[in-house]
Design an enzyme around this catalytic site. Structure first.
Site, PDB file in Angstrom:
ATOM      1  N   ASN A   1     -35.845 -49.075  19.143  1.00  0.00           N
ATOM      2  CA  ASN A   1     -34.468 -48.642  18.856  1.00  0.00           C
ATOM      3  C   ASN A   1     -33.477 -49.129  19.908  1.00  0.00           C
ATOM      4  O   ASN A   1     -32.396 -49.611  19.573  1.00  0.00           O
ATOM      5  CB  ASN A   1     -34.411 -47.116  18.733  1.00  0.00           C
ATOM      6  CG  ASN A   1     -35.288 -46.611  17.602  1.00  0.00           C
ATOM      7  OD1 ASN A   1     -35.793 -47.408  16.815  1.00  0.00           O
ATOM      8  ND2 ASN A   1     -35.473 -45.306  17.521  1.00  0.00           N
TER       9      ASN A   1
ATOM     10  N   THR B   1      10.540 -64.528  -0.273  1.00  0.00           N
ATOM     11  CA  THR B   1      10.064 -63.150  -0.394  1.00  0.00           C
ATOM     12  C   THR B   1       9.821 -62.975  -1.883  1.00  0.00           C
ATOM     13  O   THR B   1      10.549 -63.556  -2.698  1.00  0.00           O
ATOM     14  CB  THR B   1      11.086 -62.112   0.111  1.00  0.00           C
ATOM     15  OG1 THR B   1      12.239 -62.173  -0.714  1.00  0.00           O
ATOM     16  CG2 THR B   1      11.496 -62.359   1.568  1.00  0.00           C
ATOM     17  N   HIS B   2       8.794 -62.226  -2.242  1.00  0.00           N
ATOM     18  CA  HIS B   2       8.396 -62.081  -3.656  1.00  0.00           C
ATOM     19  C   HIS B   2       8.117 -63.447  -4.294  1.00  0.00           C
ATOM     20  O   HIS B   2       8.251 -63.604  -5.502  1.00  0.00           O
ATOM     21  CB  HIS B   2       9.459 -61.352  -4.482  1.00  0.00           C
ATOM     22  CG  HIS B   2       9.998 -60.114  -3.828  1.00  0.00           C
ATOM     23  ND1 HIS B   2       9.473 -58.862  -4.044  1.00  0.00           N
ATOM     24  CD2 HIS B   2      11.003 -59.956  -2.933  1.00  0.00           C
ATOM     25  CE1 HIS B   2      10.137 -57.977  -3.325  1.00  0.00           C
ATOM     26  NE2 HIS B   2      11.070 -58.611  -2.628  1.00  0.00           N
TER      27      HIS B   2
ATOM     28  N   SER C   1     -12.057 -84.465  -9.889  1.00  0.00           N
ATOM     29  CA  SER C   1     -12.615 -83.744 -11.024  1.00  0.00           C
ATOM     30  C   SER C   1     -13.638 -84.638 -11.705  1.00  0.00           C
ATOM     31  O   SER C   1     -13.531 -85.859 -11.655  1.00  0.00           O
ATOM     32  CB  SER C   1     -11.480 -83.397 -11.993  1.00  0.00           C
ATOM     33  OG  SER C   1     -11.987 -83.248 -13.304  1.00  0.00           O
TER      34      SER C   1
ATOM     35  N   LYS D   1      -6.985 -85.799 -11.100  1.00  0.00           N
ATOM     36  CA  LYS D   1      -7.043 -84.607 -10.254  1.00  0.00           C
ATOM     37  C   LYS D   1      -7.376 -84.879  -8.795  1.00  0.00           C
ATOM     38  O   LYS D   1      -8.151 -85.751  -8.467  1.00  0.00           O
ATOM     39  CB  LYS D   1      -8.097 -83.619 -10.807  1.00  0.00           C
ATOM     40  CG  LYS D   1      -7.708 -82.941 -12.090  1.00  0.00           C
ATOM     41  CD  LYS D   1      -6.460 -82.084 -12.005  1.00  0.00           C
ATOM     42  CE  LYS D   1      -6.712 -80.775 -11.319  1.00  0.00           C
ATOM     43  NZ  LYS D   1      -7.555 -79.877 -12.116  1.00  0.00           N
TER      44      LYS D   1
ATOM     45  N   ASN E   1      -8.132 -81.965  -5.950  1.00  0.00           N
ATOM     46  CA  ASN E   1      -8.181 -80.502  -5.856  1.00  0.00           C
ATOM     47  C   ASN E   1      -8.336 -79.993  -4.421  1.00  0.00           C
ATOM     48  O   ASN E   1      -9.045 -80.599  -3.623  1.00  0.00           O
ATOM     49  CB  ASN E   1      -9.348 -79.973  -6.696  1.00  0.00           C
ATOM     50  CG  ASN E   1      -9.148 -80.233  -8.172  1.00  0.00           C
ATOM     51  OD1 ASN E   1      -8.013 -80.246  -8.653  1.00  0.00           O
ATOM     52  ND2 ASN E   1     -10.238 -80.462  -8.876  1.00  0.00           N
TER      53      ASN E   1
ATOM     54  N   GLU F   1      -9.641 -73.381  -1.440  1.00  0.00           N
ATOM     55  CA  GLU F   1     -10.129 -72.413  -2.431  1.00  0.00           C
ATOM     56  C   GLU F   1     -11.424 -71.741  -1.972  1.00  0.00           C
ATOM     57  O   GLU F   1     -11.620 -70.540  -2.149  1.00  0.00           O
ATOM     58  CB  GLU F   1     -10.350 -73.107  -3.773  1.00  0.00           C
ATOM     59  CG  GLU F   1      -9.049 -73.498  -4.446  1.00  0.00           C
ATOM     60  CD  GLU F   1      -9.275 -74.395  -5.652  1.00  0.00           C
ATOM     61  OE1 GLU F   1      -9.124 -73.906  -6.767  1.00  0.00           O
ATOM     62  OE2 GLU F   1      -9.625 -75.578  -5.464  1.00  0.00           O
TER      63      GLU F   1
ATOM     64  N   TYR G   1     -31.415 -43.196  15.418  1.00  0.00           N
ATOM     65  CA  TYR G   1     -31.755 -44.386  14.643  1.00  0.00           C
ATOM     66  C   TYR G   1     -32.289 -44.012  13.268  1.00  0.00           C
ATOM     67  O   TYR G   1     -33.035 -43.045  13.105  1.00  0.00           O
ATOM     68  CB  TYR G   1     -32.804 -45.229  15.390  1.00  0.00           C
ATOM     69  CG  TYR G   1     -33.242 -46.438  14.585  1.00  0.00           C
ATOM     70  CD1 TYR G   1     -32.494 -47.606  14.610  1.00  0.00           C
ATOM     71  CD2 TYR G   1     -34.363 -46.382  13.758  1.00  0.00           C
ATOM     72  CE1 TYR G   1     -32.861 -48.700  13.839  1.00  0.00           C
ATOM     73  CE2 TYR G   1     -34.743 -47.473  12.983  1.00  0.00           C
ATOM     74  CZ  TYR G   1     -33.983 -48.631  13.025  1.00  0.00           C
ATOM     75  OH  TYR G   1     -34.340 -49.707  12.266  1.00  0.00           O
TER      76      TYR G   1
ATOM     77  N   GLN H   1     -31.431 -51.325   9.827  1.00  0.00           N
ATOM     78  CA  GLN H   1     -31.978 -52.673   9.804  1.00  0.00           C
ATOM     79  C   GLN H   1     -31.147 -53.571   8.873  1.00  0.00           C
ATOM     80  O   GLN H   1     -31.163 -54.797   9.002  1.00  0.00           O
ATOM     81  CB  GLN H   1     -33.441 -52.609   9.343  1.00  0.00           C
ATOM     82  CG  GLN H   1     -34.130 -53.939   9.239  1.00  0.00           C
ATOM     83  CD  GLN H   1     -35.635 -53.771   9.127  1.00  0.00           C
ATOM     84  OE1 GLN H   1     -36.309 -53.463  10.103  1.00  0.00           O
ATOM     85  NE2 GLN H   1     -36.165 -53.941   7.932  1.00  0.00           N
TER      86      GLN H   1
ATOM     87  N   LYS I   1     -28.158 -56.507   9.885  1.00  0.00           N
ATOM     88  CA  LYS I   1     -28.254 -57.881  10.386  1.00  0.00           C
ATOM     89  C   LYS I   1     -27.810 -58.953   9.416  1.00  0.00           C
ATOM     90  O   LYS I   1     -27.067 -59.865   9.786  1.00  0.00           O
ATOM     91  CB  LYS I   1     -29.672 -58.150  10.869  1.00  0.00           C
ATOM     92  CG  LYS I   1     -29.849 -57.585  12.254  1.00  0.00           C
ATOM     93  CD  LYS I   1     -31.278 -57.524  12.678  1.00  0.00           C
ATOM     94  CE  LYS I   1     -31.520 -56.246  13.434  1.00  0.00           C
ATOM     95  NZ  LYS I   1     -31.419 -55.027  12.605  1.00  0.00           N
TER      96      LYS I   1
HETATM   97  N1  ARG Z   1     -36.334 -53.980  12.787  1.00  0.00           N
HETATM   98  C1  ARG Z   1     -35.707 -52.766  13.188  1.00  0.00           C
HETATM   99  C2  ARG Z   1     -34.195 -52.836  12.977  1.00  0.00           C
HETATM  100  O1  ARG Z   1     -33.713 -53.883  12.816  1.00  0.00           O
HETATM  101  C3  ARG Z   1     -35.975 -52.485  14.624  1.00  0.00           C
HETATM  102  C4  ARG Z   1     -35.939 -51.062  14.999  1.00  0.00           C
HETATM  103  C5  ARG Z   1     -37.044 -50.344  14.373  1.00  0.00           C
HETATM  104  N2  ARG Z   1     -37.213 -49.049  14.865  1.00  0.00           N
HETATM  105  C6  ARG Z   1     -37.961 -48.176  14.240  1.00  0.00           C
HETATM  106  N3  ARG Z   1     -38.061 -47.010  14.760  1.00  0.00           N
HETATM  107  N4  ARG Z   1     -38.555 -48.476  13.114  1.00  0.00           N
HETATM  108  O2  ARG Z   1     -33.493 -51.865  12.959  1.00  0.00           O
END
Ligand code: ARG
Length: 459
Positions: free
Chosen positions: A109, A154-155, A276, A282, A284, A289, A316, A321, A324
């Protein structure tokens, strides 16, 4: 066999094994994980929590693993769930029993919290650098177009005259705020969660100040529960990135409009546009975009994080998790967008004639016409009403204010004289707006020097 096999009587179901595993995406934290482990091991040795020679063995083992990962690469295992357990398993496999002592006084953690902070700490300067590159392009464009008059809207209705330089510096100021938001985020996250353990530190004499310092943090975090349950720094980064993308997206939208035949204020370089598959004529604005489109992804990443965190009790929870992929996606997306966007702006060609033509229509000097009367002593509201009548007349006759005859002007107010034509010239209108922040050359030059000062402090 799992680390926790002692407690369990069954193997993890393979479905759960796959479901639980984050190695597929957290492998990219290998460097931060090894960095954190090295600081932790060194501290354990120094504090006499493990033998010094074991700490050394661990550190050397981790160095080898780092160079293997960065060299030929290594195969991470799904059975070891995440990057933390993968590296620990590799270490023990290589150096034997000493490896088993690394996790003393630590939990995944605080480990994942430190890894993520280290990652964010590294990426923010990269992101800032890319925004600053874009700022440099805007300054360059502004300098080249200090007298390029264009309509301000504006607008999305023609409103008052401005210049392309003033427009560019508007965006430069928006991106300046993005830089300072990123800097704020960096400043606040600069505390080290290592040593918080699972949630309540440990009974070992760990030195959290030493690990914080070794990892380049200002200080350790103040509360161990908060340390392992906090993802504010990810949310703050994604908020800052969402706002940055919103700016890029608005700018993209303008560029898309400007290069349409309806405007034709700019031409994109061939290298920064696409054709295109069916329509031979064209060209583009795909880059703009896509940047506009990718803004949605980054917002999505922010909402993922906010929603994932909103109901979590301390400390935690495995939900976390899920931070990420959203974090990496937002960082990758913004880092992808910024350089291509900057290059697209850098290489676009401005069409001052078309801008001037658009500025000549749409009565963008109507406020100036009213101000002319005010300068002759009329209260603004009355002047405003008179010019409204003049505009109405122009619409009927197909005129613009400057094509009306003096007789037409005088029929509505005797205060008009020959000098009204000078007052209505767009150059006069722009240069008259020399208020701090305004579009007049001298005002924009000041804006440019402000941004240049900001850039100089950061180079
Ligand atoms: N892979 C876990 C995460 O990204 C790591 C921490 C896990 N901790 C646990 N008590 N299971 O959060």
């Amino acid at each position: 066999m799992k680390l926790w096999a002692g407690r369990f009587q069954k193997e993890t179901d393979t479905l759960v094994n796959d479901f639980n595993s984050s190695i597929g995406f957290d492998a990219r934290l290998y460097k931060q994980d090894i960095q954190g482990s090295m600081a932790h091991a060194a501290m354990l040795g120094r504090q006499g929590i493990i033998e010094e020679h074991e700490a050394e063995k661990i550190i050397n083992g981790l160095k080898t693993i780092l160079s293997e990962i960065e060299g030929d690469g290594v195969e991470f295992s799904l059975d070891n769930e995440d990057i933390h357990m993968n590296i620990e398993a590799m270490l023990t496999h290589r150096i034997g029993d000493a490896g088993k002592r690394l996790h003393t006084a630590r939990s995944r953690n605080d480990q994942v919290a430190v890894d993520t902070r280290l990652y964010v700490k590294e990426e923010i300067p990269v992101l800032i650098g890319k925004v600053l590159d874009l700022e440099r392009v805007l300054v360059k464009k502004a300098k080249a177009h200090l007298d390029t008059v264009m309509p301000g809207y504006t607008h999305l209705q023609r409103a008052q005259p401005t210049t392309f330089a003033h427009y560019m510096m508007a965006y430069a100021n928006m991106f300046k705020r993005d830089v300072t938001r990123l800097e704020d985020c960096l400043e606040r996250l600069d505390e080290c969660p290592l040593g918080a353990g699972a949630l309540a530190t440990s009974t070992y004499p760990v030195d959290r100040f030493a690990t914080a310092q070794a990892l380049g943090f200002k200080k350790p975090t103040d509360n161990s529960m908060d340390s392992v349950s906090d993802r504010d720094y990810v949310i703050e980064l994604l908020s800052a990135l969402s706002i940055l993308m919103m700016h890029l997206s608005r700018f993209s939208e303008e560029i898309i409009l400007w290069c349409s035949w309806e405007f034709k204020f700019v031409d994109l370089d061939d290298a920064y546009s696409t054709g295109s598959s069916i329509m031979p004529q064209k060209k583009n604005p795909d880059v703009a975009e896509l940047v506009r489109g990718k803004t949605g992804r980054v917002y999505g990443d922010l909402v993922t994080l906010l929603t994932m965190m909103k109901g979590l009790p301390l400390a935690y929870n495995k939900d976390m998790q899920e931070d990420k992929e959203a974090l990496f996606d937002a960082v990758d997306t913004v880092e992808l967008c910024l350089p291509v966007f900057a290059a697209m702006v850098d290489t676009l060609t401005v069409r001052p004639k078309n801008m001037a033509k658009a500025a000549a229509g749409g009565f963008i000097n109507a406020t100036d016409c009213a101000d002319y009367l005010v300068k002759k002593g009329l209260p603004f509201r009355e002047a405003y009403m008179i010019v409204g009548r003049l505009v109405n007349l122009c619409i009927k006759t197909g005129d613009t204010l400057d094509t009306l005859t003096l007789k037409d002007f005088r029929a509505i107010s005797g205060l008009f004289d020959e000098d009204v034509y000078k007052a209505l010239e767009l150059k006069t209108c722009v240069n008259g707006r020399s208020v701090y922040g305004g579009p007049a050359r001298e005002s924009v030059e000041k804006q440019i020097s402000n941004i240049e000062g900001f850039l100089a402090q950061r180079s």
